[in-house]
Design a protein around this motif. Structure first.
Motif, short mmCIF file in Angstrom:
data_model
loop_
_atom_site.label_atom_id
_atom_site.label_comp_id
_atom_site.label_asym_id
_atom_site.label_seq_id
_atom_site.Cartn_x
_atom_site.Cartn_y
_atom_site.Cartn_z
N HIS A 52 -19.23 12.00 -15.21
CA HIS A 52 -19.37 12.70 -13.92
C HIS A 52 -18.37 12.10 -13.01
N ASP A 53 -18.39 10.64 -12.96
CA ASP A 53 -17.78 9.88 -12.26
C ASP A 53 -16.27 9.82 -12.44
N LEU A 54 -15.94 9.95 -13.63
CA LEU A 54 -14.62 10.11 -14.19
C LEU A 54 -13.91 11.31 -13.78
N LEU A 55 -14.73 12.49 -13.99
CA LEU A 55 -14.05 13.65 -13.39
C LEU A 55 -13.89 13.50 -11.91
N VAL A 56 -14.83 13.12 -11.16
CA VAL A 56 -14.30 13.08 -9.81
C VAL A 56 -13.16 12.16 -9.33
N THR A 57 -13.21 10.97 -10.33
CA THR A 57 -11.93 10.32 -9.92
C THR A 57 -10.64 11.03 -10.23
N ARG A 58 -10.82 11.86 -11.54
CA ARG A 58 -9.47 12.55 -11.80
C ARG A 58 -9.12 13.62 -10.71
N ARG A 59 -10.18 14.11 -10.01
CA ARG A 59 -9.95 15.05 -9.10
C ARG A 59 -9.43 14.49 -7.75
N SER A 60 -9.59 13.05 -7.58
CA SER A 60 -9.22 12.63 -6.27
C SER A 60 -7.92 11.61 -6.62
N PRO A 61 -6.92 12.09 -6.88
CA PRO A 61 -5.77 11.18 -7.43
C PRO A 61 -5.35 10.29 -5.92
N GLU A 62 -5.53 10.75 -4.73
CA GLU A 62 -5.36 10.07 -3.67
C GLU A 62 -5.99 8.72 -3.60
N HIS A 63 -7.46 8.82 -4.07
CA HIS A 63 -8.17 7.44 -4.10
C HIS A 63 -7.59 6.53 -5.04
N LEU A 64 -6.73 6.87 -6.06
CA LEU A 64 -6.34 5.93 -7.12
C LEU A 64 -5.16 5.33 -6.24
N LEU A 65 -4.34 6.25 -5.49
CA LEU A 65 -3.30 5.87 -4.70
C LEU A 65 -3.47 4.68 -3.56
N VAL A 66 -4.81 4.99 -3.01
CA VAL A 66 -5.25 4.10 -2.02
C VAL A 66 -5.52 2.65 -2.69
N ALA A 67 -6.33 2.84 -3.93
CA ALA A 67 -6.48 1.66 -4.68
C ALA A 67 -5.06 1.06 -4.94
N GLY A 68 -4.30 1.53 -5.26
CA GLY A 68 -2.69 0.84 -5.75
C GLY A 68 -2.49 0.36 -4.42
N ALA A 69 -2.37 1.07 -3.33
CA ALA A 69 -1.78 0.71 -2.19
C ALA A 69 -2.50 -0.87 -1.55
N THR A 70 -3.91 -0.73 -1.99
CA THR A 70 -4.58 -1.95 -1.53
C THR A 70 -4.16 -3.34 -2.31
N LEU A 71 -3.63 -2.98 -3.36
CA LEU A 71 -3.50 -4.08 -4.41
C LEU A 71 -2.21 -5.00 -3.66
N LEU A 72 -1.45 -4.31 -2.68
CA LEU A 72 -0.20 -5.06 -2.06
C LEU A 72 -0.76 -5.91 -0.96
N ILE A 73 -1.94 -5.52 -0.77
CA ILE A 73 -2.15 -6.46 0.58
C ILE A 73 -2.45 -7.74 0.69
N PRO A 74 -3.31 -8.34 -0.54
CA PRO A 74 -3.14 -9.87 -0.70
C PRO A 74 -1.90 -10.43 -1.16
N THR A 75 -1.21 -9.83 -1.79
CA THR A 75 0.14 -10.13 -2.21
C THR A 75 1.00 -10.47 -0.87
N LEU A 76 0.94 -9.44 -0.04
CA LEU A 76 1.79 -9.47 1.21
C LEU A 76 1.26 -10.72 2.35
N LEU A 77 -0.22 -10.79 2.02
CA LEU A 77 -0.71 -11.86 2.96
C LEU A 77 -0.38 -13.28 2.37
N GLY A 78 -0.32 -13.16 1.12
CA GLY A 78 -0.18 -14.50 0.24
C GLY A 78 1.41 -14.99 0.84
N ILE A 79 2.16 -14.06 0.67
CA ILE A 79 3.45 -14.34 0.85
C ILE A 79 3.56 -14.69 2.54
N LEU A 80 3.07 -14.12 3.47
CA LEU A 80 3.06 -14.31 4.90
C LEU A 80 2.48 -15.30 5.48
#
Lengths: 519, 228
Positions: free
Chosen positions: A312-340
């Motif tokens: 059920h959780d997998l199905l909901v995740t598949r139907r919410s691709p925007e959540h995966l995009l958010v997860a992908g975008a949040t990956l960048l934040i520690p990296t950017l903070l690490g550089i800055l």
């Protein structure tokens, strides 16, 4: 004393006369008068005055440092990460704009003001002005952030950077409103632009080749900091004013249907603010989101027993691709903070918040199970078994996120120990998942908790307790990783983190699952 | 006897709504509970479902106390008490499949999802999420979900709410079929058709409990049932 006030009388519409829209000014004045009569005048005045004073104090404390001119030149190593931060900020702002309109109206305005023969342009003008004002403030903050990171030669240069931020943000906000007036697909257009900006930010974070900052409004403050001021900045300001003018001209073309979705979401958010209970608002927003979107693909996996819950959780995740995009975008934040900012508390806080933001969207079903005992009874699983099944996907996602964040951090942060960060990120995953699950399962705000009296008024501790729930667990279970992010030494923290994380998650599942059975 | 109540008194904050109720329901029986608003019907059902402690007396299922915290009790009792509950992200058909998948393996003679979808006319909105359903459609889904999971005792609190006549008839048939498969049903309703189903016993809280110790089992209840 009578509480009834006579509403302003307008001219009756005669079928013989050409129908003209009435100006809303008289009605607005009447409503303002009513609000003044019913509002707590002295209390509101005190609150506004104190807020203004605090704001002035904050600005007075910050401005001298911003405009001191003690930073000589822009740091070239920070150019690309700064541009990526700008892109992420614009992606976030456009996502919000897409969800709320950006021009919106309260349900009451939508129901009877906009449906009546009142001049729609004048009626929506305050809302449009609010959008542009918020954009201007956000742009100013963006400019100030750029000045803080790369510095400015003198006060005039710093002011130019902040001015470029304001002009860029107002231009973008105005363009978003124009798009809303032009097409019914404005939400999809704005969301796709946001996704595109997020992808570009990801590429830039990893890229090492210089990219000119002036390519978009997200980089204009940076371009101004690089010395591109003068006439170029003037043209940007003129363009922003012109598009704002187009906004005013186009406002009366905005149909009601394009305001409805944002209005509902605004009402839900407003209810959360008024009741001081964000949980109610987020639950309503979740239901509203599913009720108003077309069902997209995927079938319930044909797996039986507790594993069906994972399906059920997998199905909901598949139907919410925007959540995966958010997860992908949040990956960048520690990296950017690490550089800055390098190793330190800022990076640790950014890592924790980003990780929770990535994992939280896939805990919605765990929240539903907790909210509705009737659902748990239908599933007939023991409390710990059901919660354990619900914790599988958040844990997998948190581990994957930790590996990804650690890998990016290693790749782009000077002095990072290459092999240890991805493993430490993975080890912290279960702890993050436990925090996200606890945050998702928060109940209503406990308004019975004692308030704290401050000079600015009474501070209710219930909402604070609600806001801290989940984050407390995440901090507790990821202390070794947070310490490593502050000191920059991950290797020694691997074993403690793995033990604390796994033990913490198991303990949380057992305790919370048994509590569900007693509820 | 599957379900037994002895000297049952239920209420709120120590104030009894009715008292000294004795009642038995065996497998294959349907007990219809009626009463005026506020007479304690829903509270009574919550006590039977093990979700609320009675003020006095006992409720037992197969000789064991009714306690919602006990896994064995939860597995035996299916209840639709305060309206339905659903996930906003699953369609109507997926709700039925999900309930049966989690409860697998299902008994061979249990309702299939197709049976329930056909009986409650879910096919017209099988691919729709609950947020897009009308109140009546949601109630049909709620009834289907509670019947989708295997149980021995079915507790229904006004299952007819929001339903049209065809929906009420469907619920009536499904209740009869559930009892026919060996399950016991306690049904709270204000609907005369549902209450008057063939062979159903009636417990009126107004007549049998409010006046004092009541015995709704055995001959007295059957006599009332025949009298209807």
């Amino acid at each position: 004393m009578s509480v009834v006030r006579r509403a302003p009388a307008g001219p009756a519409v005669s079928s013989a006369q050409p129908v003209r829209a009435n100006p809303p000014g008289a009605s607005r004045r009447w409503l303002r008068q009513r609000r003044r009569e019913h509002g707590g005048g002295a209390g509101s005045l005190y609150f506004v005055a104190l807020s203004v004073l605090v704001g002035i104090a904050v600005v007075a404390g910050t401005l001298p440092r911003l405009l001191s001119g003690d930073r000589s030149a822009a740091d070239s190593a920070a150019a690309l990460p700064l541009l990526a931060v700008g892109l992420l900020g614009y992606a976030f702002a456009l996502t919000l704009a897409a969800r709320f309109g950006p021009v919106t109206a309260t349900p009451a305005t939508l129901a009877w003001w906009l449906a009546s023969p009142v001049d729609r342009r004048l009626l929506l003008l305050p809302s449009a002005a609010m959008v542009l004002s918020v954009a201007a403030v956000a742009g100013a903050l963006h400019g100030a952030f750029v000045v803080t990171v790369v510095g400015a030669q003198d006060q005039a240069a710093a002011a130019a950077v902040v001015g470029a931020g304001v002009a860029a943000a107002v231009l973008t906000g105005a363009l978003a409103v124009v798009i809303q007036t032009v097409t019914d697909a404005s939400t999809a257009v704005l969301e796709r632009i946001a996704v595109l900006l997020g992808v570009v930010a990801a590429v830039l974070t990893m890229a090492r080749t210089p990219v000119p900052a002036w390519t978009g409004p997200w980089g204009w403050p940076q371009a101004a900091a690089d010395g591109r001021g003068g006439s170029w900045l003037l043209w940007v300001a003129v363009a922003a004013l012109m598009v704002a003018g187009i906004v005013v001209w186009r406002l009366d073309r905005l149909p009601l249907r394009r305001l409805a979705a944002g209005s509902t979401l605004g009402a839900i958010t407003g209810a959360g603010l008024i009741t001081v209970d964000p949980g109610i608002a987020s639950r309503a927003a979740e239901e509203h989101r599913w009720a108003t979107r077309p069902r997209t693909g995927g079938r319930l996996p044909r797996i039986a027993g507790p594993r069906a819950v994972v399906g059920h959780d997998l199905l909901v995740t598949r139907r919410s691709p925007e959540h995966l995009l958010v997860a992908g975008a949040t990956l960048l934040i520690p990296t950017l903070l690490g550089i800055l900012t390098g190793w330190g508390i800022t990076l640790a806080v950014g890592w924790l918040l980003s990780g929770l933001a990535a994992v939280t969207p896939c805990t919605v079903n765990a929240r539903r199970d907790r909210d509705l005992p009737a659902l748990r009874r239908l599933l007939t699983l023991p409390g710990p078994a059901l919660l354990a099944a619900r914790s599988v996907l958040p844990t997998v996602l948190a581990v994957a996120w930790g590996v990804g964040a650690g890998t990016l951090l290693t790749a782009r942060t000077p002095g990072a120990e290459g092999w240890a960060w991805p493993i430490l990120g993975a080890a912290a995953g279960p702890g993050l998942a436990a925090g996200a699950l606890r945050a998702a399962r928060r109940g209503a705000v406990r308004h019975e908790l004692p308030p704290i009296v401050t000079p600015m008024g009474i501070l209710p501790t219930g909402p604070l307790h609600w806001a801290a729930t989940g984050y407390d667990t995440a901090i507790l279970f990821t202390i070794p990783t947070l310490a490593a992010l502050i000191t920059g030494t991950p290797a020694a923290m691997l074993l403690p983190q793995a033990i604390i994380s796994v033990v913490g998650l198991v303990a949380f599942v057992l305790l919370a699952g048994r509590a569900d059975e007693r509820r | 006897m599957l379900l037994q109540c002895r000297d049952l008194s239920v209420g709120y904050r120590g104030q009894p709504l009715f008292g000294a109720l004795r009642m038995d329901v065996d497998s294959g029986e349907v007990l219809v509970t009626t009463g005026r608003n506020g007479s304690g019907k829903s509270t009574f059902l919550r006590c039977l479902a093990g979700q609320q402690q009675p003020l006095e007396g006992t409720v037992t299922l197969d000789g064991h106390p009714a306690d919602d915290r006990e896994p064995r009790f939860r597995r035996s009792v299916a209840a639709l008490l305060d309206g339905g509950a659903w996930y906003p992200n699953l369609t109507a058909a997926e709700h039925l499949s999900f309930v049966q998948l989690v409860n697998a393996p299902m008994p061979g003679d249990w309702f299939t999802t197709a049976d329930l979808a056909e009986a409650l006319a879910l096919d017209g909105f099988a691919d729709t999420v609950p947020g897009q359903l009308s109140s009546g459609q949601r109630q049909r889904l709620a009834v289907a979900m509670v019947l989708a999971r295997p149980s021995r005792l079915l507790l229904l609190d006004e299952p007819e709410r929001h339903l049209d006549e065809a929906g009420r008839d469907s619920v009536d048939r499904l209740v009869t079929e559930y009892a026919g498969r060996g399950g016991a049903v306690v049904l709270v309703t204000h609907d005369a058709t549902l209450a008057a189903g063939l062979g159903r016993r009636t417990l009126s809280l107004d007549r049998d409990a409010a006046e004092g110790p009541a015995v709704a089992s055995g001959k007295r209840a059957r006599r009332r049932s025949r009298a209807r």
